[in-house]
Every structure is written in structure tokens, then in C-alpha cells.
Enzyme design. Structure first.
Site, short mmCIF file in Angstrom:
data_model
loop_
_atom_site.label_atom_id
_atom_site.label_comp_id
_atom_site.label_asym_id
_atom_site.label_seq_id
_atom_site.Cartn_x
_atom_site.Cartn_y
_atom_site.Cartn_z
N ARG A 86 87.82 7.91 -27.63
CA ARG A 86 87.55 7.38 -26.46
C ARG A 86 86.35 8.50 -25.93
O ARG A 86 86.33 9.88 -25.57
CB ARG A 86 88.22 7.46 -25.30
CG ARG A 86 87.72 7.27 -23.62
CD ARG A 86 87.19 5.24 -23.75
NE ARG A 86 86.81 5.61 -22.00
CZ ARG A 86 87.00 4.69 -21.40
NH1 ARG A 86 88.67 4.85 -20.78
NH2 ARG A 86 86.42 4.95 -19.66
N ARG A 95 84.06 0.90 -25.25
CA ARG A 95 84.94 1.90 -25.91
C ARG A 95 86.12 1.47 -26.61
O ARG A 95 86.47 0.54 -26.62
CB ARG A 95 85.77 2.44 -24.13
CG ARG A 95 86.72 1.70 -23.51
CD ARG A 95 85.88 0.55 -22.41
NE ARG A 95 84.94 1.07 -21.07
CZ ARG A 95 85.85 1.07 -20.63
NH1 ARG A 95 87.19 0.71 -19.53
NH2 ARG A 95 85.30 1.76 -19.61
N ASP A 98 90.85 1.88 -23.18
CA ASP A 98 90.78 2.16 -21.72
C ASP A 98 92.32 2.15 -21.38
O ASP A 98 92.45 1.11 -22.00
CB ASP A 98 90.23 1.79 -20.62
CG ASP A 98 90.28 1.46 -19.47
OD1 ASP A 98 90.22 2.93 -19.15
OD2 ASP A 98 90.13 0.85 -18.99
N ASP A 100 94.53 2.19 -18.11
CA ASP A 100 95.10 2.58 -16.64
C ASP A 100 96.22 2.13 -16.11
O ASP A 100 97.01 1.29 -16.60
CB ASP A 100 94.20 1.64 -15.68
CG ASP A 100 92.29 1.38 -15.84
OD1 ASP A 100 92.13 2.96 -16.58
OD2 ASP A 100 91.76 0.54 -16.33
P1 ATP Z 1 87.91 1.16 -14.24
O1 ATP Z 1 88.46 2.38 -12.98
O2 ATP Z 1 87.14 0.51 -12.89
O3 ATP Z 1 89.37 0.17 -14.11
P2 ATP Z 1 86.94 2.82 -16.17
O4 ATP Z 1 88.83 2.20 -16.68
O5 ATP Z 1 85.74 2.19 -16.88
O6 ATP Z 1 86.56 2.02 -15.26
P3 ATP Z 1 87.34 4.98 -16.20
O7 ATP Z 1 86.37 6.23 -16.73
O8 ATP Z 1 88.45 5.04 -17.32
O9 ATP Z 1 86.82 3.90 -15.48
O10 ATP Z 1 88.33 6.54 -15.42
C1 ATP Z 1 87.41 6.98 -14.34
C2 ATP Z 1 88.21 8.07 -13.67
O11 ATP Z 1 89.68 6.55 -12.87
C3 ATP Z 1 89.61 8.40 -14.26
O12 ATP Z 1 89.10 9.44 -14.51
C4 ATP Z 1 90.45 8.98 -13.21
O13 ATP Z 1 91.11 10.11 -12.76
C5 ATP Z 1 90.84 7.92 -12.38
N1 ATP Z 1 91.67 6.89 -11.89
C6 ATP Z 1 92.00 7.12 -10.49
N2 ATP Z 1 93.22 5.94 -10.63
C7 ATP Z 1 92.80 5.75 -11.90
C8 ATP Z 1 94.48 5.32 -12.07
N3 ATP Z 1 95.01 4.16 -11.77
N4 ATP Z 1 94.73 4.36 -13.61
C9 ATP Z 1 93.80 5.15 -14.16
N5 ATP Z 1 93.13 6.53 -13.99
C10 ATP Z 1 92.27 6.49 -12.42
CA CA Z 2 90.25 0.31 -17.35
CA CA Z 3 90.65 4.10 -16.85
#
Ligand code: ATP
Ligand code: CA
Ligand code: CA
Length: 165
Positions: A86, A95, A98, A100
Site C-alpha cells: 500500500r 490501492r 485498504d 479499515d
Molecule cells: P476513508 O477513511 O475515507 O475510508 P482511506 O481508507 O482511503 O479513506 P487512509 O489513507 O487509509 O484513508 O487512512 C487515513 C487515516 O484514517 C489513517 O491514518 C488512520 O489513522 C485513520 N483512521 C481513523 N479511523 C480509522 C478506522 N476506524 N480504521 C482505519 N483507519 C482509521
Molecule cells: Ca477506507
Molecule cells: Ca483506510
């Protein structure tokens, strides 16, 4: 020792053989310390969020049982993302993987690094539909039901693939 928590992890990929990436991520999740994967949704094909000049996504949700705390779990997921190549460049850009944290038990948290439940959980059909495969009776910490969220979210731009596709 922490008691075991139940968490739901959202998986998404649109680069370097997404089906393989999801598979690898599930294997990596199951290999985390004090963690087991207890259910996996169907895989969905969905239109990208944000920039449209990128491939469609494969999405899924996994239910896990874990003794990792929420912050430990986030760090572990980020480590898996890095191992699977990633790179963070464009916001919502393409990506390999991902991961979450959608929900962690009934925890509500709002810190700079971790928001629980995931901030966009309620608005994303590519999260709500796979969640519904494995937890149709789910109730959020704020007492809203998954069913009510689904009823309010258009199911455009997403199709389930049969398992193994
Ligand atoms: P989105 O958050 O809108 O799905 P994304 O997944 O593309 O977008 P990332 O770049 O993967 O965003 O993550 C950005 C930040 O989100 C991470 O550095 C992390 O600290 C934060 N974050 C906050 N809450 C969560 C969560 N519940 N799960 C994963 N990451 C989180
Ligand atoms: Ca996401
Ligand atoms: Ca994410």
C-alpha cells in the site's frame, strides 16, 4: 490479558489482482496474534469513491475475534497494508489493499488516529452490503440498526460476485 473483542474489518482493493489481495489480507488477518477470522462476507465489485480515473474495487468485510486493543489492531492493519504494497498518494486513490476498522465491540471513539465506528460506515453501500451478509442483525453503538442504514443507502454501482469469483 484483554478479553476477546469482536471487530468488523472492511477490505478494499483495486490494484495488482484485487481478488488475490483480499485473499492475502484475510490470511494475514488470521495470522495476527490472538486473533481469528470468524466470518467473511461475499466479495463485491464497486465503483471507486473520489477520483474516477481508477479501476473498480473489490470489497468485503471480515468479522474477527481479537485480544488486540483498538490501537494495536489499527497498527497491525497498517502493517499488513504496508506488507501488501500500500502506498498513500492521492486521497481515495487506487490501492493494493485498504483495511479499515468498521466497528470494535460497542466502542465509540474519536481521536486523531482512530474513529469508531468508522466515520463513513453509514454512508457506504460497499461496507453496509457485505456487513449485512455476515451480521444482518447488527446494531450500532448509537442504537441504529444495520437494516435502517441499508434502507437509506442507494445500492447503485455495486454488485455481489459469487463466492470464489
Ligand atoms: P476513508 O477513511 O475515507 O475510508 P482511506 O481508507 O482511503 O479513506 P487512509 O489513507 O487509509 O484513508 O487512512 C487515513 C487515516 O484514517 C489513517 O491514518 C488512520 O489513522 C485513520 N483512521 C481513523 N479511523 C480509522 C478506522 N476506524 N480504521 C482505519 N483507519 C482509521
Ligand atoms: Ca477506507
Ligand atoms: Ca483506510
Amino acid at each position: 490479558l484483554n478479553a476477546a473483542a469482536t471487530a468488523y474489518i472492511g477490505l478494499g482493493s483495486n490494484l495488482n489482482d484485487p481478488a488475490q489481495q483480499l485473499d492475502e489480507a484475510l490470511t494475514n488477518l488470521a495470522a495476527l496474534p490472538d486473533t481469528s477470522v470468524t466470518a467473511v462476507s461475499r466479495i463485491y465489485l464497486s465503483k471507486p469513491l473520489g477520483p474516477q480515473d481508477q479501476p473498480d474495487y473489490l470489497n468485503a468485510v471480515a468479522k474477527i475475534s481479537t485480544r488486540l486493543g483498538p490501537t494495536q489492531l489499527l497498527k497491525a492493519l497498517q502493517h499488513i497494508e504496508l506488507r501488501q504494497g500500500r502506498k498513500r498518494e492521492v486521497r481515495w486513490g487506487a490501492r493494493t489493499i485498504d483495511l479499515d476498522i468498521l466497528l470494535y465491540d460497542g466502542l465509540q471513539l474519536d481521536t486523531p488516529d482512530l474513529v469508531l465506528p468508522h466515520r463513513e460506515l453509514c454512508n457506504r453501500n460497499f461496507v453496509l452490503l457485505p456487513l449485512n451478509d455476515i451480521a444482518p442483525e447488527l446494531i450500532l453503538p448509537d442504537k441504529r440498526t444495520l437494516a435502517s442504514l441499508l434502507a437509506n443507502t442507494p445500492s447503485e454501482g455495486i454488485v455481489p460476485l459469487s463466492k470464489g469469483d
